[in-house]
Design a protein around this motif. Structure first.
Motif, PDB file in Angstrom:
ATOM      1  N   TYR A   1      -3.800  -6.864  14.347  1.00 13.40           N
ATOM      2  CA  TYR A   1      -3.953  -5.587  13.668  1.00 13.40           C
ATOM      3  C   TYR A   1      -3.986  -5.865  12.181  1.00 13.40           C
ATOM      4  N   VAL A   2      -4.785  -5.090  11.461  1.00 16.46           N
ATOM      5  CA  VAL A   2      -4.990  -5.320  10.032  1.00 16.46           C
ATOM      6  C   VAL A   2      -4.830  -4.008   9.278  1.00 16.46           C
ATOM      7  N   LYS A   3      -4.076  -4.070   8.194  1.00 20.46           N
ATOM      8  CA  LYS A   3      -3.974  -2.940   7.267  1.00 20.46           C
ATOM      9  C   LYS A   3      -4.546  -3.402   5.943  1.00 20.46           C
ATOM     10  N   VAL A   4      -5.446  -2.611   5.398  1.00 23.69           N
ATOM     11  CA  VAL A   4      -6.062  -2.920   4.116  1.00 23.69           C
ATOM     12  C   VAL A   4      -5.292  -2.173   3.032  1.00 23.69           C
ATOM     13  N   GLY A   5      -4.900  -2.916   2.001  1.00 24.83           N
ATOM     14  CA  GLY A   5      -4.181  -2.310   0.887  1.00 24.83           C
ATOM     15  C   GLY A   5      -4.676  -2.833  -0.444  1.00 24.83           C
ATOM     16  N   LYS A   6      -4.091  -2.365  -1.519  1.00 25.22           N
ATOM     17  CA  LYS A   6      -4.511  -2.759  -2.864  1.00 25.22           C
ATOM     18  C   LYS A   6      -4.268  -4.241  -3.136  1.00 25.22           C
ATOM     19  N   GLN A   7      -3.253  -4.823  -2.509  1.00 22.46           N
ATOM     20  CA  GLN A   7      -2.912  -6.222  -2.735  1.00 22.46           C
ATOM     21  C   GLN A   7      -3.636  -7.185  -1.800  1.00 22.46           C
ATOM     22  N   GLY A   8      -4.298  -6.650  -0.774  1.00 22.04           N
ATOM     23  CA  GLY A   8      -5.002  -7.506   0.175  1.00 22.04           C
ATOM     24  C   GLY A   8      -4.923  -6.938   1.576  1.00 22.04           C
ATOM     25  N   TYR A   9      -4.805  -7.828   2.533  1.00 26.50           N
ATOM     26  CA  TYR A   9      -4.851  -7.471   3.947  1.00 26.50           C
ATOM     27  C   TYR A   9      -3.553  -7.904   4.603  1.00 26.50           C
TER      28      TYR A   9
END
Length: 149
Positions: free
Chosen positions: A47-55
């Motif tokens: 599972y992957v969450k994309v955020g401002k700092q990366g993945y």
């Protein structure tokens, strides 16, 4: 800092990798999309969450988070997803070939069956080539799933 791709961009780029293979079928694109679901977590699936700092790479087992690891490399994310997708697809193809559903009838995971699975995965990564084939050969998935590395 490198560009942070959004979920849809990652899905599209990963599907393009998958389309380079003889294993690709449109019905299997759902396995490329699955790592971005938030309504249900299959055991030991990426599972992957994309955020401002990366993945953030995440993995669950029986509802308990087993991995929560940040990477800024979209190639890590794409490899993790394509490796899982290829594994699932190769397994589904074996179920189809041996006419079993693993509910009422079961596949016997003999050495020969496991060799077929490995051969199918290796062939598919060969078709993709490049860094993805190298990472598959080097078992990069194990490294990605190790919370300490």
């Amino acid at each position: 800092m490198e560009k942070i791709y959004n979920e849809q961009e990652i899905i599209e780029m990963t599907i393009q990798l998958f389309k380079q293979t003889s294993m690709y079928e449109e019905q299997y694109e759902q396995y490329v999309r699955r790592p971005f679901r938030t309504d249900f977590y299959d055991d030991l699936s990426p599972y992957v969450k994309v955020g401002k700092q990366g993945y953030t790479l995440q993995m669950y087992e029986r509802g308990v988070q087993m991995l929560n690891k940040l990477t800024q490399d979209v190639e890590d994310v794409m490899y993790w997803i394509i490796e899982d997708t290829i594994h699932i697809t190769a397994h589904l193809n074996l179920l189809r070939k041996y006419e079993v559903d693993n509910k009422n009838t079961h596949l016997k995971y003999t050495k020969e069956i496991m060799k077929e699975l490995t051969t199918a995965m290796n062939k598919t990564f060969y078709e993709i080539g490049g860094i993805y084939q190298e990472w598959h050969t080097a078992n990069r998935r194990a490294t990605l799933e190790n919370p300490l590395k």
